[in-house]
Design a protein around this motif. Structure first.
Motif, PDB file in Angstrom:
ATOM      1  N   VAL A 142       0.889  -0.990  -0.151  1.00 51.06           N
ATOM      2  CA  VAL A 142       0.068   0.073   0.034  1.00 51.06           C
ATOM      3  C   VAL A 142       0.912   1.108  -0.105  1.00 51.06           C
ATOM      4  CG1 VAL A 142      -2.179  -0.815   1.438  1.00 51.06           C
ATOM      5  CG2 VAL A 142      -0.273   0.121   2.644  1.00 51.06           C
ATOM      6  N   ASP A 143       0.252   2.446  -0.497  1.00 48.96           N
ATOM      7  CA  ASP A 143       1.150   3.645  -0.500  1.00 48.96           C
ATOM      8  C   ASP A 143       1.237   4.252   0.736  1.00 48.96           C
ATOM      9  OD1 ASP A 143       2.519   5.704  -1.679  1.00 48.96           O
ATOM     10  OD2 ASP A 143       0.808   6.355  -2.881  1.00 48.96           O
ATOM     11  N   SER A 144       1.765   5.459   0.815  1.00 50.32           N
ATOM     12  CA  SER A 144       2.203   6.341   2.293  1.00 50.32           C
ATOM     13  C   SER A 144       0.898   7.231   2.358  1.00 50.32           C
ATOM     14  CB  SER A 144       3.666   6.667   2.198  1.00 50.32           C
ATOM     15  OG  SER A 144       4.544   5.764   1.997  1.00 50.32           O
ATOM     16  N   ASP A 145       0.897   7.740   3.710  1.00 45.20           N
ATOM     17  CA  ASP A 145       0.110   8.731   4.033  1.00 45.20           C
ATOM     18  C   ASP A 145       0.878   9.943   3.681  1.00 45.20           C
ATOM     19  OD1 ASP A 145      -2.275   9.618   6.155  1.00 45.20           O
ATOM     20  OD2 ASP A 145      -0.640  10.687   5.952  1.00 45.20           O
ATOM     21  N   PRO A 146       0.522  10.965   3.096  1.00 44.27           N
ATOM     22  CA  PRO A 146       1.331  11.887   2.795  1.00 44.27           C
ATOM     23  C   PRO A 146       1.867  12.875   3.875  1.00 44.27           C
ATOM     24  CG  PRO A 146      -0.880  12.390   1.785  1.00 44.27           C
ATOM     25  CD  PRO A 146      -0.816  11.042   2.366  1.00 44.27           C
ATOM     26  N   ARG A 147       1.005  12.904   4.923  1.00 43.78           N
ATOM     27  CA  ARG A 147       1.562  13.620   6.285  1.00 43.78           C
ATOM     28  C   ARG A 147       2.486  12.809   7.102  1.00 43.78           C
ATOM     29  NH1 ARG A 147      -1.282  17.579   8.539  1.00 43.78           N
ATOM     30  NH2 ARG A 147      -1.411  16.775  10.544  1.00 43.78           N
ATOM     31  N   THR A 148       2.057  11.438   7.497  1.00 41.61           N
ATOM     32  CA  THR A 148       3.094  11.076   8.491  1.00 41.61           C
ATOM     33  C   THR A 148       3.937   9.908   7.626  1.00 41.61           C
ATOM     34  OG1 THR A 148       1.452   8.777   8.610  1.00 41.61           O
ATOM     35  CG2 THR A 148       0.811  10.560  10.185  1.00 41.61           C
ATOM     36  N   TRP A 149       3.761   9.894   6.335  1.00 40.17           N
ATOM     37  CA  TRP A 149       4.760   8.893   5.751  1.00 40.17           C
ATOM     38  C   TRP A 149       4.737   7.443   6.223  1.00 40.17           C
ATOM     39  CZ3 TRP A 149       8.978  12.953   7.320  1.00 40.17           C
ATOM     40  CH2 TRP A 149       8.684  14.049   6.795  1.00 40.17           C
ATOM     41  N   CYS A 150       3.845   7.266   7.075  1.00 39.20           N
ATOM     42  CA  CYS A 150       3.421   5.364   7.410  1.00 39.20           C
ATOM     43  C   CYS A 150       2.567   4.938   6.340  1.00 39.20           C
ATOM     44  CB  CYS A 150       2.801   5.609   8.889  1.00 39.20           C
ATOM     45  SG  CYS A 150       3.880   6.078  10.141  1.00 39.20           S
ATOM     46  N   MET A 151       2.199   3.709   6.513  1.00 41.64           N
ATOM     47  CA  MET A 151       1.313   3.120   5.440  1.00 41.64           C
ATOM     48  C   MET A 151      -0.232   4.097   5.466  1.00 41.64           C
ATOM     49  SD  MET A 151      -0.275  -0.408   7.400  1.00 41.64           S
ATOM     50  CE  MET A 151       0.335  -1.293   6.284  1.00 41.64           C
ATOM     51  N   ASP A 152      -0.432   4.195   4.275  1.00 38.53           N
ATOM     52  CA  ASP A 152      -2.096   4.578   4.149  1.00 38.53           C
ATOM     53  C   ASP A 152      -3.170   3.909   4.474  1.00 38.53           C
ATOM     54  OD1 ASP A 152      -4.433   5.815   3.433  1.00 38.53           O
ATOM     55  OD2 ASP A 152      -3.726   6.712   1.504  1.00 38.53           O
ATOM     56  N   VAL A 153      -3.704   3.751   5.697  1.00 39.89           N
ATOM     57  CA  VAL A 153      -4.477   2.730   6.291  1.00 39.89           C
ATOM     58  C   VAL A 153      -5.819   2.665   5.429  1.00 39.89           C
ATOM     59  CG1 VAL A 153      -3.423   2.508   8.534  1.00 39.89           C
ATOM     60  CG2 VAL A 153      -5.501   4.158   8.027  1.00 39.89           C
ATOM     61  N   SER A 154      -6.222   3.796   4.600  1.00 35.91           N
ATOM     62  CA  SER A 154      -7.424   3.802   3.862  1.00 35.91           C
ATOM     63  C   SER A 154      -7.373   2.784   2.641  1.00 35.91           C
ATOM     64  CB  SER A 154      -7.851   5.091   3.315  1.00 35.91           C
ATOM     65  OG  SER A 154      -6.762   5.548   2.388  1.00 35.91           O
ATOM     66  N   GLN A 155      -5.994   2.437   2.277  1.00 33.32           N
ATOM     67  CA  GLN A 155      -5.873   1.442   1.280  1.00 33.32           C
ATOM     68  C   GLN A 155      -6.022  -0.055   1.547  1.00 33.32           C
ATOM     69  OE1 GLN A 155      -2.695   2.677  -1.100  1.00 33.32           O
ATOM     70  NE2 GLN A 155      -3.189   4.719  -1.353  1.00 33.32           N
TER      71      GLN A 155
END
Ligand SMILES: Cc1ncc(COP(=O)(O)O)c(C=O)c1O
Length: 380
Positions: free
Chosen positions: A99-112
């Motif tokens: 999965v891609d990264s969250d642009p704010r936290t750079w952690c995994m984008d949990v919505s994906q």
């Protein structure tokens, strides 16, 4: 380099404990410091069992193995992470799904995550990036709903905290590495707690803990030592290393205070500069600034490589951000992740780097780094 990207902080207590090992002859993979280190770290993170191993990579490898992965089982993880995560899956016959990264936290984008779950999904591996927690409630809810294991990689987030249940009437702060079925840590020299090289796996499950102990020690059988029904590894940590780690755990409150001071000091000085995205701290997170990263806007006309060169000319050492797993030749050459695109991870891999962030950093050094950042930006 005038200002290194990291320097470990070793105190008198570490020296005292190591000398004790040397003087008593307990220098190998048994001894009181190992047990105390395992217990202290598990308890600090809020887990029942700790199994110390040789590094964070081996911790992930046996964490995945102990999760009972079958060949072809899928594990969902962020593309933006260290290769240790993906190879822990492939070495165990599994398939990494990204999965891609969250642009704010750079952690995994949990919505994906939801869209990536299939009948073969066995586990989710959240990775707390650069000291900021993943939004774990979303991960745990999905895992619960689909009967998946959660293998947390908390290598970079010692002591970071997450506000669990924030939409409920009883939210609770929980430590990274203490929220999943199995978690893995690294104690490499740049980590908040170091043992030089080292790692640990934590779990609340006594059966998983005993399997982890067996896997780290060649699967010797307690009742019949040199008789094997399974292959394991020698991933043991020494008492000498654990002695260093125990002394480091004792200093955790000061370590976190120093890291948070460092992060806030950088942000205060850099936030007015145009063209930079700086680390955030979400309302549900207490981050520990393992490394102070920044991402250059494309409008600066600079890539992270060019920017790092300019900082190096001013004596400032940096490190580039991770390159996503879907861009790694070792995987793409095998036809993995074909045609997959993860725009956030791709952008931050090219535009991101981290600044000197060691525990010995001084205010004068932070000033000097920020001055160099300003000059390097202005020199466009
Ligand atoms: C997120 C993450 N996982 C795992 C590791 C692997 O740890 P080690 O270098 O101890 O093998 C690292 C190393 O820095 C890491 O950053």
């Amino acid at each position: 380099m005038k200002i290194p990207v990291n320097e470990p902080l070793i105190g008198d207590r570490e020296i005292e404990y190591v000398l004790d090992c040397l003087r008593t002859g307990w220098i190998s993979s048994a001894g009181k410091y190992l047990e105390a280190f395992e217990e202290a770290w598990a308890s600090y993170c809020g887990m029942r069992f700790g199994v110390a191993v040789s590094n964070g990579t081996t911790a992930l490898e046996i964490a995945v193995k102990a999760s009972g992965l079958e060949p072809g089982d899928e594990v969902i993880l962020p593309t933006f992470t260290i290769i240790s995560c993906a190879q822990a899956v492939t070495y165990n016959g599994g398939v990494p799904v990204l999965v891609d990264s969250d642009p704010r936290t750079w952690c995994m984008d949990v919505s994906q995550l939801q869209a990536k779950i299939t009948s073969k999904t066995r586990a989710i591996m959240p990775v707390h990036i650069y000291g900021h927690p993943v939004d774990m409630d979303a991960v745990l809810t999905l895992a619960n709903h689909h009967g998946l294991l959660v293998i947390e990689d908390a290598a970079e987030a010692h002591g970071a905290e997450y506000l669990s249940g924030r939409t409920t009437i009883q939210p609770e702060w929980r430590r990274c590495g203490g929220m999943s079925d199995i978690s893995a840590f690294s104690f490499y020299a740049n980590k908040l707690v170091t043992t030089g090289e080292g790692g640990m796996v934590l779990t609340n499950d006594p059966q998983i803990a005993s399997r982890l102990r067996s896997l780290r020690n060649l699967c010797f059988r307690p009742e019949k030592r040199f008789y094997h029904t399974e292959l394991g590894h020698n991933f043991r940590l020494t008492n000498l290393q654990a002695a260093i780690g125990l002394a480091q755990i004792e200093r955790m409150p000061e370590t976190i205070k120093k890291k948070r001071w460092m992060g806030e000091s950088y942000t205060k000085r850099l936030k007015a500069l145009p063209g930079l995205t700086l680390p955030v701290e979400e309302a549900w997170a207490r981050q520990v600034y393992w490394m102070y990263g920044l991402v250059l806007d494309e409008s600066t006309g600079l890539s992270a490589v060019e920017f790092a060169k300019r900082l190096a000319e001013r004596g400032i050492e940096t490190r580039p951000f991770f390159l996503g797993m879907h861009e790694q030749p070792v995987f793409t050459n095998q036809g993995m992740f074909k045609g997959e695109k993860y725009p956030v991870a791709e952008r931050i891999a090219r535009q991101g780097l981290y600044l000197p962030s060691g525990l010995t950093i001084t205010e004068a050094q932070i000033d000097e780094v920020c001055q160099a950042v300003e000059e390097a930006l202005a020199a466009v």
